[in-house]
Scaffold this active site. Structure first.
Site, PDB file in Angstrom:
ATOM      1  N   HIS A   1       0.741  -1.141  -0.007  1.00  0.00           N
ATOM      2  CA  HIS A   1      -0.077   0.198  -0.202  1.00  0.00           C
ATOM      3  C   HIS A   1       0.902   1.038  -0.087  1.00  0.00           C
ATOM      4  O   HIS A   1       1.820   1.590   0.772  1.00  0.00           O
ATOM      5  CB  HIS A   1      -0.376   0.233   0.944  1.00  0.00           C
ATOM      6  CG  HIS A   1      -2.048  -1.599   1.459  1.00  0.00           C
ATOM      7  ND1 HIS A   1      -1.997  -1.670   2.429  1.00  0.00           N
ATOM      8  CD2 HIS A   1      -2.121  -1.691   0.644  1.00  0.00           C
ATOM      9  CE1 HIS A   1      -3.178  -2.603   2.338  1.00  0.00           C
ATOM     10  NE2 HIS A   1      -3.139  -3.404   1.237  1.00  0.00           N
TER      11      HIS A   1
ATOM     12  N   LYS B   1       6.169   6.328   7.936  1.00  0.00           N
ATOM     13  CA  LYS B   1       5.483   5.488   8.927  1.00  0.00           C
ATOM     14  C   LYS B   1       6.919   4.458   9.929  1.00  0.00           C
ATOM     15  O   LYS B   1       7.449   4.241   9.064  1.00  0.00           O
ATOM     16  CB  LYS B   1       4.773   3.961   8.095  1.00  0.00           C
ATOM     17  CG  LYS B   1       2.997   4.231   7.263  1.00  0.00           C
ATOM     18  CD  LYS B   1       2.937   3.607   6.394  1.00  0.00           C
ATOM     19  CE  LYS B   1       1.733   3.722   5.832  1.00  0.00           C
ATOM     20  NZ  LYS B   1       1.109   2.634   4.917  1.00  0.00           N
TER      21      LYS B   1
ATOM     22  N   TYR C   1       1.479   1.552  13.616  1.00  0.00           N
ATOM     23  CA  TYR C   1       2.605   2.661  13.354  1.00  0.00           C
ATOM     24  C   TYR C   1       1.582   3.787  13.264  1.00  0.00           C
ATOM     25  O   TYR C   1       1.024   4.214  13.629  1.00  0.00           O
ATOM     26  CB  TYR C   1       2.828   2.193  11.793  1.00  0.00           C
ATOM     27  CG  TYR C   1       1.240   1.472  10.762  1.00  0.00           C
ATOM     28  CD1 TYR C   1       0.939   2.372   9.425  1.00  0.00           C
ATOM     29  CD2 TYR C   1       0.297   0.735  11.464  1.00  0.00           C
ATOM     30  CE1 TYR C   1      -0.879   2.478   9.162  1.00  0.00           C
ATOM     31  CE2 TYR C   1      -0.437   0.185  10.525  1.00  0.00           C
ATOM     32  CZ  TYR C   1      -1.014   1.307   9.194  1.00  0.00           C
ATOM     33  OH  TYR C   1      -1.632   0.757   9.144  1.00  0.00           O
TER      34      TYR C   1
ATOM     35  N   ASP D   1      -6.227  -5.948  -1.948  1.00  0.00           N
ATOM     36  CA  ASP D   1      -4.865  -6.881  -2.677  1.00  0.00           C
ATOM     37  C   ASP D   1      -4.813  -7.310  -3.147  1.00  0.00           C
ATOM     38  O   ASP D   1      -3.918  -7.118  -4.175  1.00  0.00           O
ATOM     39  CB  ASP D   1      -4.347  -6.518  -0.808  1.00  0.00           C
ATOM     40  CG  ASP D   1      -3.918  -5.441  -0.117  1.00  0.00           C
ATOM     41  OD1 ASP D   1      -4.470  -4.655  -0.289  1.00  0.00           O
ATOM     42  OD2 ASP D   1      -3.374  -6.468   1.078  1.00  0.00           O
TER      43      ASP D   1
END
Length: 183
Positions: free
Chosen positions: A61, A70, A130, A169
């Site tokens: 992603h 991140k 995250y 996905d």
């Protein structure tokens, strides 16, 4: 904390100082001053937490606008974490780096803006947390197929099991058809 190198110099592996005794442990997972001194000068606006069962693969992603840096870590279980450089003009464009993150090794990985990100759950389940440098923007979210031949990511799949992938996905684009960032 100690900053450990990865195959892509902009992706950093962070080993926090852990203070433990018979009661448990304490560690500092984010300190703006210490991270800035280590070359990670980020402002975080959002924290996320996901729990996934074994064999789950999430990714790859990224957001083409409002790209997110991140700082990722695992607080329960173990994952294989992957970052792919999508910055056209970068000497590592199209390359990936992967690291095992777990509650045992307590490592964190810094994935800067301009990278696609994903992870594969190696343990029975995993809690993945995250911090993000920009807000989630679903209109700008993109996905590259986890099994793209050009990237040839070695996901360290467990026991020959096929990964559990969301329908979104599984419909990700190939690396060659994806949108990239300009340096």
């Amino acid at each position: 904390m100690e900053v450990l190198p990865t195959r892509i110099s902009d992706v950093k592996l962070i080993k926090p100082r852990v203070f433990g005794d018979a009661r448990g442990f304490f560690m500092e997972t984010w300190n703006a001053r210490a991270f800035a001194e280590a070359g990670i000068d980020a402002t975080f606006v959002q924290d996320n937490h996901s729990r996934s069962v074994q064999y789950t693969l999430r990714g790859l992603h990224y957001q083409i606008r409002q790209p997110q840096g991140k700082l990722v870590r695992v607080t329960r279980g173990e994952v294989f974490d992957v970052a792919v450089d999508l910055r056209q003009g970068s000497p590592t464009f199209g390359q990936w780096v992967g690291e095992v993150l777990s509650e045992e090794n307590q490592l964190q990985m810094w994935v800067p803006p301009g990278f696609a990100h994903g992870f594969y759950v190696m343990s029975e389940s995993a809690d993945f947390q995250y911090k993000c440098t920009d807000f989630y923007a679903p209109d700008h979210e993109r996905c590259i197929r986890w099994d793209d031949n050009k990237l040839a990511i070695d996901w360290q799949l467990s026991d020959g099991e096929k990964p559990i992938v969301s329908s979104k996905d599984s419909q990700g684009l190939s690396f060659l058809d994806a949108e990239y960032f300009l340096l």
